[in-house]
Motif scaffolding. Sequence first.
Motif, short mmCIF file in Angstrom:
data_model
loop_
_atom_site.label_atom_id
_atom_site.label_comp_id
_atom_site.label_asym_id
_atom_site.label_seq_id
_atom_site.Cartn_x
_atom_site.Cartn_y
_atom_site.Cartn_z
N VAL A 1 16.20 2.19 -37.74
CA VAL A 1 15.79 2.79 -39.00
C VAL A 1 14.27 2.94 -39.07
O VAL A 1 13.75 4.01 -39.39
CB VAL A 1 16.31 1.97 -40.20
N VAL A 2 13.53 1.87 -38.77
CA VAL A 2 12.07 1.96 -38.92
C VAL A 2 11.47 2.89 -37.88
O VAL A 2 10.48 3.58 -38.16
CB VAL A 2 11.40 0.57 -38.88
N GLN B 1 4.24 2.88 -46.96
CA GLN B 1 4.09 1.58 -46.30
C GLN B 1 5.49 1.08 -45.94
O GLN B 1 6.37 1.00 -46.80
CB GLN B 1 3.42 0.58 -47.24
N ILE B 2 5.69 0.77 -44.65
CA ILE B 2 7.00 0.29 -44.18
C ILE B 2 6.86 -1.16 -43.73
O ILE B 2 6.01 -1.50 -42.90
CB ILE B 2 7.54 1.14 -43.03
N THR B 3 7.71 -2.02 -44.29
CA THR B 3 7.73 -3.44 -43.94
C THR B 3 9.13 -3.83 -43.52
O THR B 3 10.12 -3.45 -44.17
CB THR B 3 7.31 -4.31 -45.15
N ARG C 1 8.87 -7.50 -31.88
CA ARG C 1 7.67 -6.69 -32.08
C ARG C 1 7.53 -5.58 -31.05
O ARG C 1 6.94 -4.53 -31.31
CB ARG C 1 6.42 -7.58 -32.02
N ARG C 2 8.07 -5.81 -29.85
CA ARG C 2 7.96 -4.82 -28.78
C ARG C 2 8.60 -3.49 -29.16
O ARG C 2 8.21 -2.43 -28.67
CB ARG C 2 8.58 -5.37 -27.50
N GLY D 1 2.13 0.79 -37.23
CA GLY D 1 2.15 1.15 -38.64
C GLY D 1 3.28 0.53 -39.41
O GLY D 1 3.41 0.77 -40.62
N VAL D 2 4.13 -0.28 -38.75
CA VAL D 2 5.20 -1.01 -39.44
C VAL D 2 4.83 -2.50 -39.44
O VAL D 2 4.52 -3.06 -38.39
CB VAL D 2 6.56 -0.81 -38.76
#
Length: 415
Positions: free
Chosen positions: A16-17, A30-32, A64-65, A70-71
């Motif tokens: 999704v992200v 802003q995407i978290t 994280r990889r 930007g997320v």
Amino acid sequence: MRRLVVLGAGTAGTMVVNRLRRRLDRARWQITVVDQDDTHVYQPGFLFIPFGTYQPGQVVKPRRRFLPAGVDLVLGEVDRVDTAANEVLLTGGRRLPYDYLVIATGTTPRPDQTPGMLGPLWRTAVFDFYSLDGATALTRAMERFDGGRLVVHIVDMPIKCPVAPLEFAFLAEAYLRRRGVRDRVEIVYATPLPGAFTKPIASARLGSMLDERGIVVEPDFLVERVDGESKALVSYDEREVPFDLLVTVPLNMGADYIARSGLGDELNYVPVDRHTLRSTEHDNIFAIGDANDIPTSKAGSVAHFSVDVFADNFRQHVDGQQMTGRFDGHANCFVESGDGKGLLIDFNYDTEPLPGTYPAPLVGPFALLKETARNHWGKLAFRWLYWHLLLPGRPIPLPAHMSMAGKHRPSTKEK
């Protein structure tokens, strides 16, 4: 600045992200994404660990990889969602406000929900393989097991990857045969279903494969408890299935914060529109992957195909337009059958698994409901596709919606 919060950085959340980061204006969004840890596991690989095909390190990578620049990744545990305030509350007290929320925290085995399962036999004679720890512990148990009664068991549906227990039974039978101890082992498949699978054509095919391998099916078995003293599963109708080694799929449930937030059903799955995946109660909340209650398999392919539809729908929704995409429940799963072969099933809300070829008529290259070596290698190759194409959200040339191309309904003789 508009705020999108995604709960869960597993398969569905990561896709999704990656998709939305490309579609949403970085200056305006802003995407978290929130998860408990930085460990992403390739869950289909759990099946292969007990038989030595994969090692634990081959199915684990940092989250994280796979998250785009930007997320923001927030490591923490969700306490609850305050839908009135549009905030996510973490257990440490941190609050994450959102304009839109995507729930992608999946489903989790809950052995604590079956009396006796977490007793003294847990991880000595009673094992699961839907977790990395469970699959690793089961490796040692399978190496030592050289006779007796092996029971492969499902507590209840739905479960993630619903064909995996069947695959385990097939792989165990082949593994014990290779070790030369198959004639000393009775294998029982205890299921709450009336047959090997939920749909009749596939159930008949898979059931015949169990018969061919001498695996006994105990159907309509709804377990009430695990009796540790007598080493037996006991059903609500008082049937008993004794075991020497039990490989069980515990009850699967969504995350507990969903219950605390008043967002879920009795199994903590979020009720959604099955075509748009938007919450039936909240216009700014979606639930993706295994976290929702849509009537199809809780499988990675469903997450993949549904995210294809969701990403465009989400963009339309936040722009004030009507969502035009409709997810059809498309799922496909390779089914390992042992001895270097496998099947493939492809289906959706309205069409059960049928024989034929996939994705193209005649040429395939994969056969539906037929054991082939190509299907086996397709399943093994999927691990590379998962890490390098699926998670990063790169295009995969497979249609999101199920196609009837290459499929046919079997004749009475074929059935």
